[in-house]
Design a protein around this motif. Sequence first.
Motif, PDB file in Angstrom:
ATOM      1  N   GLY A  69      28.126  42.245  37.936  1.00 39.48           N
ATOM      2  CA  GLY A  69      26.947  41.393  38.114  1.00 39.48           C
ATOM      3  C   GLY A  69      27.327  39.938  37.917  1.00 39.48           C
ATOM      4  O   GLY A  69      28.466  39.613  37.566  1.00 39.48           O
ATOM      5  N   MET A  70      26.365  39.036  38.144  1.00 40.30           N
ATOM      6  CA  MET A  70      26.649  37.601  38.028  1.00 40.30           C
ATOM      7  C   MET A  70      27.006  37.196  36.606  1.00 40.30           C
ATOM      8  O   MET A  70      27.593  36.130  36.395  1.00 40.30           O
ATOM      9  CB  MET A  70      25.448  36.795  38.530  1.00 40.30           C
ATOM     10  CG  MET A  70      25.237  36.885  40.043  1.00 40.30           C
ATOM     11  SD  MET A  70      26.737  36.480  40.984  1.00 40.30           S
ATOM     12  CE  MET A  70      26.963  34.760  40.551  1.00 40.30           C
ATOM     13  N   ASP A  71      26.686  38.026  35.631  1.00 33.92           N
ATOM     14  CA  ASP A  71      27.103  37.726  34.262  1.00 33.92           C
ATOM     15  C   ASP A  71      28.619  37.787  34.132  1.00 33.92           C
ATOM     16  O   ASP A  71      29.192  37.248  33.170  1.00 33.92           O
ATOM     17  CB  ASP A  71      26.477  38.727  33.279  1.00 33.92           C
ATOM     18  CG  ASP A  71      24.970  38.545  33.154  1.00 33.92           C
ATOM     19  OD1 ASP A  71      24.481  37.461  33.534  1.00 33.92           O
ATOM     20  OD2 ASP A  71      24.298  39.491  32.698  1.00 33.92           O
ATOM     21  N   LYS A  75      35.023  36.987  36.145  1.00 31.62           N
ATOM     22  CA  LYS A  75      35.821  38.153  36.521  1.00 31.62           C
ATOM     23  C   LYS A  75      35.799  38.325  38.036  1.00 31.62           C
ATOM     24  O   LYS A  75      36.824  38.666  38.651  1.00 31.62           O
ATOM     25  CB  LYS A  75      35.252  39.402  35.838  1.00 31.62           C
ATOM     26  CG  LYS A  75      36.048  40.672  36.103  1.00 31.62           C
ATOM     27  CD  LYS A  75      37.453  40.600  35.535  1.00 31.62           C
ATOM     28  CE  LYS A  75      38.171  41.922  35.680  1.00 31.62           C
ATOM     29  NZ  LYS A  75      39.572  41.862  35.213  1.00 31.62           N
ATOM     30  N   ILE A  76      34.634  38.092  38.646  1.00 28.59           N
ATOM     31  CA  ILE A  76      34.517  38.176  40.102  1.00 28.59           C
ATOM     32  C   ILE A  76      35.460  37.171  40.767  1.00 28.59           C
ATOM     33  O   ILE A  76      36.150  37.492  41.744  1.00 28.59           O
ATOM     34  CB  ILE A  76      33.064  37.921  40.553  1.00 28.59           C
ATOM     35  CG1 ILE A  76      32.176  39.098  40.129  1.00 28.59           C
ATOM     36  CG2 ILE A  76      32.988  37.715  42.062  1.00 28.59           C
ATOM     37  CD1 ILE A  76      30.698  38.879  40.402  1.00 28.59           C
ATOM     38  N   LYS A  77      35.489  35.964  40.248  1.00 30.82           N
ATOM     39  CA  LYS A  77      36.367  34.928  40.801  1.00 30.82           C
ATOM     40  C   LYS A  77      37.833  35.343  40.696  1.00 30.82           C
ATOM     41  O   LYS A  77      38.614  35.163  41.639  1.00 30.82           O
ATOM     42  CB  LYS A  77      36.152  33.598  40.065  1.00 30.82           C
ATOM     43  CG  LYS A  77      34.861  32.893  40.423  1.00 30.82           C
ATOM     44  CD  LYS A  77      34.681  31.620  39.609  1.00 30.82           C
ATOM     45  CE  LYS A  77      35.769  30.594  39.907  1.00 30.82           C
ATOM     46  NZ  LYS A  77      35.548  29.335  39.166  1.00 30.82           N
ATOM     47  N   ASP A  78      38.192  35.888  39.555  1.00 28.27           N
ATOM     48  CA  ASP A  78      39.578  36.300  39.341  1.00 28.27           C
ATOM     49  C   ASP A  78      39.971  37.430  40.289  1.00 28.27           C
ATOM     50  O   ASP A  78      41.034  37.390  40.927  1.00 28.27           O
ATOM     51  CB  ASP A  78      39.765  36.747  37.883  1.00 28.27           C
ATOM     52  CG  ASP A  78      41.175  37.239  37.614  1.00 28.27           C
ATOM     53  OD1 ASP A  78      42.126  36.441  37.763  1.00 28.27           O
ATOM     54  OD2 ASP A  78      41.336  38.429  37.273  1.00 28.27           O
ATOM     55  N   LEU A  79      39.111  38.421  40.411  1.00 27.88           N
ATOM     56  CA  LEU A  79      39.403  39.553  41.297  1.00 27.88           C
ATOM     57  C   LEU A  79      39.433  39.121  42.761  1.00 27.88           C
ATOM     58  O   LEU A  79      40.263  39.601  43.541  1.00 27.88           O
ATOM     59  CB  LEU A  79      38.362  40.657  41.104  1.00 27.88           C
ATOM     60  CG  LEU A  79      38.381  41.379  39.750  1.00 27.88           C
ATOM     61  CD1 LEU A  79      37.170  42.305  39.624  1.00 27.88           C
ATOM     62  CD2 LEU A  79      39.675  42.174  39.579  1.00 27.88           C
TER      63      LEU A  79
END
Length: 234
Positions: A69-71, A75-79
């Motif tokens: 999720g956006m929280d 982590k999303i950016k890194d992946l």
Amino acid sequence: MSLKKTMIMFSLSVIAVLSACNGASTEEKIYDHLEEAVTLEAAFEEQQKPIVDLEKKEQELYAQIIDLGMDDFDKIKDLSQQAIETIEKRSDKIGKEKESIEASKDEFVKMEDLVDKLEDKKVKDKAKEMYDAMMKRYKAYDSLNKAYRNSLKLEKELYTMLQKEDVEQETLTDHISKINDSYQNVLEANKKFNTCTTTYNALKKEFYQAAEIEVEYDNDTSADKKDTKDDKKD
């Protein structure tokens, strides 16, 4: 979206030439060019497993991203950045693959002038048919390569979008649709390439038989490229 694929093992590897008859000089020269073209595609074959492995890694990264999720934006950016790196590596492998195919083509076309020197009409006709089939195969590969590169470009754009916190869901959904459409093009181009490969392999055998060039094949059945695809889910 996930794409599972294996690349083509197209070559019919010849272990040894046992004998050659009926105008052996010209036919043996053609044989030499044909088998050298196979050898030059070795680098093409060597890229296959690394590309598949990188595709699997990208699929795993995407699966992790869509579970967050956006929280977990950091982590999303890194992946997403890791996914971009796998795409860049795939692009490099695809480049080496294309170089190998182009080297093979440069060698293969050297047989064209020799075909007219064949005295037996049946052998000459079969050689021409084989030549035309291989040229169609090279053309089909060019289309496949372009389609695959376009898909890589769209995937890279997706992961760049995912690194922007304000990206809208509708924008992502539309882009994912474009990626899925692009991979459908890849599958269709891949199918055509497989067909051309199978046709060429059969005609190459027929040419050797017509020319009475006895060869022993390492593997009589070439394995076509097989793709399965599960669309990206938004």
